[in-house]
Design an enzyme around this catalytic site. Structure first.
Site, short mmCIF file in Angstrom:
data_model
loop_
_atom_site.label_atom_id
_atom_site.label_comp_id
_atom_site.label_asym_id
_atom_site.label_seq_id
_atom_site.Cartn_x
_atom_site.Cartn_y
_atom_site.Cartn_z
N CYS A 1 4.61 -2.69 -22.12
CA CYS A 1 4.07 -3.47 -22.92
C CYS A 1 3.60 -2.52 -24.23
O CYS A 1 3.47 -1.61 -24.09
CB CYS A 1 2.85 -4.18 -22.43
SG CYS A 1 3.17 -5.53 -21.19
N ASN B 1 6.48 -3.18 -27.69
CA ASN B 1 6.89 -3.42 -26.26
C ASN B 1 8.49 -2.76 -26.16
O ASN B 1 9.44 -2.87 -27.21
CB ASN B 1 6.95 -4.58 -25.46
CG ASN B 1 7.70 -5.70 -26.37
OD1 ASN B 1 7.74 -5.84 -27.68
ND2 ASN B 1 8.00 -6.86 -25.91
N CYS C 1 -1.36 -8.72 -20.74
CA CYS C 1 -1.02 -8.83 -19.32
C CYS C 1 -2.26 -8.30 -18.65
O CYS C 1 -2.86 -7.54 -19.09
CB CYS C 1 0.19 -8.49 -19.07
SG CYS C 1 0.27 -6.70 -18.82
N GLU D 1 0.76 -2.98 -25.98
CA GLU D 1 -0.53 -2.64 -25.88
C GLU D 1 -0.62 -1.23 -25.03
O GLU D 1 -1.50 -0.25 -25.67
CB GLU D 1 -1.33 -3.58 -25.02
CG GLU D 1 -1.45 -4.94 -25.49
CD GLU D 1 -0.42 -5.77 -25.23
OE1 GLU D 1 0.63 -5.45 -25.12
OE2 GLU D 1 -0.58 -7.26 -25.39
N ASN E 1 13.78 -2.25 -20.60
CA ASN E 1 14.62 -1.35 -19.82
C ASN E 1 15.56 -2.22 -19.13
O ASN E 1 14.91 -3.25 -18.39
CB ASN E 1 14.03 -0.43 -19.06
CG ASN E 1 14.95 0.66 -18.45
OD1 ASN E 1 15.44 0.51 -17.57
ND2 ASN E 1 14.86 1.92 -19.04
N ALA E 2 16.94 -1.84 -18.72
CA ALA E 2 17.75 -2.81 -17.88
C ALA E 2 17.20 -2.77 -16.52
O ALA E 2 17.31 -3.70 -15.84
CB ALA E 2 19.02 -2.00 -17.65
N CYS F 1 -2.12 -4.39 -18.82
CA CYS F 1 -2.69 -3.86 -20.09
C CYS F 1 -4.34 -3.99 -20.15
O CYS F 1 -5.00 -3.10 -20.51
CB CYS F 1 -1.99 -4.60 -21.24
SG CYS F 1 -0.41 -4.18 -21.39
N1 THU Z 1 4.64 -8.03 -23.40
C1 THU Z 1 3.80 -7.21 -24.04
O1 THU Z 1 4.20 -6.33 -24.69
N2 THU Z 1 2.75 -7.47 -24.32
C2 THU Z 1 1.68 -8.53 -23.50
O2 THU Z 1 0.72 -8.76 -23.45
C3 THU Z 1 2.64 -9.31 -22.67
C4 THU Z 1 4.17 -9.06 -22.41
C5 THU Z 1 5.89 -7.69 -23.13
C6 THU Z 1 6.65 -7.21 -21.82
C7 THU Z 1 7.99 -7.51 -21.92
O3 THU Z 1 8.86 -6.75 -22.93
C8 THU Z 1 7.99 -9.01 -22.92
O4 THU Z 1 6.72 -8.79 -23.67
C9 THU Z 1 8.04 -10.13 -22.02
O5 THU Z 1 7.27 -10.03 -20.86
#
Ligand code: THU
Length: 159
Positions: free
Chosen positions: A72, A61, A111, A74, A64-65, A114
């Site tokens: 994510c 993942n 999520c 995935e 960004n600000a 994804c």
């Molecule tokens: N995130 C993922 O990379 N994958 C997921 O399946 C759930 C959430 C990341 C997004 C964000 O950078 C951090 O986790 C918190 O939500």
């Protein structure tokens, strides 16, 4: 009135029960978490995609600000795999996540956004994608997005 029930199936396994390739994918997803860019959430996610040609692509993942501009692990992984190897189906996607207190106790569920991208990747190649969701206590093996995103919206509705 009629109830519509959709059954899904998820297998719970211990690391030792996985075959060598799946163990390697989990190891690589865990290792990838260390390359995440997470200054805001401090929640590091890593993914490893095994392609049909045997290549393994990892991603993390990237935040960004301006929060929604991040992405994510995935989607980073699948988009990179599809960009580099557009003719290769994704056989298996392993996902691992770590908070500041360590790897999660429960398997990390992707999520909604994804899941939609996982579905598109499956449909693009016409082949179910196995999904491994890591946690310290158990690993979930899902045999395709139909068990992760039942009642899905896909390109077939646009015909
Ligand atoms: N995130 C993922 O990379 N994958 C997921 O399946 C759930 C959430 C990341 C997004 C964000 O950078 C951090 O986790 C918190 O939500």
């Amino acid at each position: 009135m009629k109830e519509v029930k959709i059954e899904i199936c998820i297998r719970s396994l211990q690391y030792e029960e996985l075959n060598e390739t799946d163990r390697k994918l989990i190891d690589m997803a865990k290792e990838a978490t260390h390359r995440s860019y997470v200054p805001y959430s401090h929640f590091s996610v890593g993914a490893a995609a095994l392609l049909e040609n045997g290549k393994i692509i990892t991603g993390t993942n990237q935040e960004n600000a301006a929060y929604p501009s991040g992405i994510c692990a995935e989607r980073t992984t699948l988009f990179y795999a599809n960009s580099e190897y557009p003719d290769q189906a994704v056989d298996t996607l392993a996902i691992a996540a770590r908070s500041q207190s360590g790897y999660l106790d429960r398997p990390i569920p992707p999520c909604g956004a994804c899941r939609q991208v996982l579905l598109e990747t499956e449909q693009r190649y016409g082949k179910p994608m196995r999904i491994l969701l890591y946690s310290k206590n158990e690993i979930y093996l899902v045999n395709g997005t139909k068990d992760l995103l039942p009642l899905s919206f896909g390109g077939e509705f646009l015909d």
